[in-house]
Design a protein around this motif. Structure first.
Motif, mmCIF file in Angstrom:
data_model
loop_
_atom_site.group_PDB
_atom_site.id
_atom_site.type_symbol
_atom_site.label_atom_id
_atom_site.label_comp_id
_atom_site.label_asym_id
_atom_site.label_seq_id
_atom_site.Cartn_x
_atom_site.Cartn_y
_atom_site.Cartn_z
ATOM 1 N N HIS A 18 0.857 -1.178 0.000
ATOM 2 C CA HIS A 18 0.000 0.000 0.000
ATOM 3 C C HIS A 18 0.899 1.235 0.000
ATOM 4 O O HIS A 18 1.629 1.453 0.964
ATOM 5 C CB HIS A 18 -0.909 -0.010 1.217
ATOM 6 N N VAL A 23 0.681 -3.122 4.513
ATOM 7 C CA VAL A 23 -0.400 -3.034 5.483
ATOM 8 C C VAL A 23 -0.927 -4.435 5.763
ATOM 9 O O VAL A 23 -0.685 -5.371 4.994
ATOM 10 C CB VAL A 23 -1.569 -2.148 4.977
ATOM 11 N N ARG A 25 -4.146 -6.334 5.649
ATOM 12 C CA ARG A 25 -5.469 -6.173 5.036
ATOM 13 C C ARG A 25 -6.446 -7.136 5.694
ATOM 14 O O ARG A 25 -6.250 -8.344 5.689
ATOM 15 C CB ARG A 25 -5.391 -6.431 3.547
ATOM 16 N N HIS A 32 -13.640 -6.359 1.908
ATOM 17 C CA HIS A 32 -12.627 -5.527 2.548
ATOM 18 C C HIS A 32 -13.219 -4.802 3.749
ATOM 19 O O HIS A 32 -14.279 -4.191 3.664
ATOM 20 C CB HIS A 32 -12.093 -4.510 1.528
ATOM 21 N N ASP A 35 -7.511 -1.612 6.127
ATOM 22 C CA ASP A 35 -6.070 -1.772 5.956
ATOM 23 C C ASP A 35 -5.428 -1.171 7.199
ATOM 24 O O ASP A 35 -5.617 0.015 7.492
ATOM 25 C CB ASP A 35 -5.569 -1.037 4.710
ATOM 26 N N SER A 37 -2.063 -0.327 9.538
ATOM 27 C CA SER A 37 -0.625 -0.080 9.389
ATOM 28 C C SER A 37 0.197 -0.727 10.491
ATOM 29 O O SER A 37 1.420 -0.758 10.411
ATOM 30 C CB SER A 37 -0.351 1.420 9.331
#
Length: 72
Positions: A18, A23, A25, A32, A35, A37
């Motif tokens: 990303h 990331v 996911r 989805h 995402d 970090s």
């Protein structure tokens, strides 16, 4: 080989590129969700103790076995 974790209720976490980094996911039943970090950010969505890492075993790629022939 892709790193992947699964959990209850259709949860799946994969590592994805990303921007200029990676990331975690998060998907639920293929949809989805987020995402993240960091692992701390992922904890807001899922209890990490419920996750299991999926390990893919590469079938058909065995190391060659040395054949021992009888000496006559």
């Amino acid at each position: 080989m892709e790193t992947r974790w699964v959990g209850p209720d259709g949860l799946e976490i994969t590592v994805a590129a990303h921007g200029h980094g990676q990331v975690l996911r998060l998907r639920r039943h293929g949809e989805h969700v987020a995402d993240c970090s960091s692992v701390d950010e992922l904890r807001r969505f899922v209890d990490l103790a419920d996750l299991c890492e999926v390990i893919t075993v590469p079938f058909g790629e065995r190391a060659p076995r040395r054949r021992q022939e009888a000496l006559s």
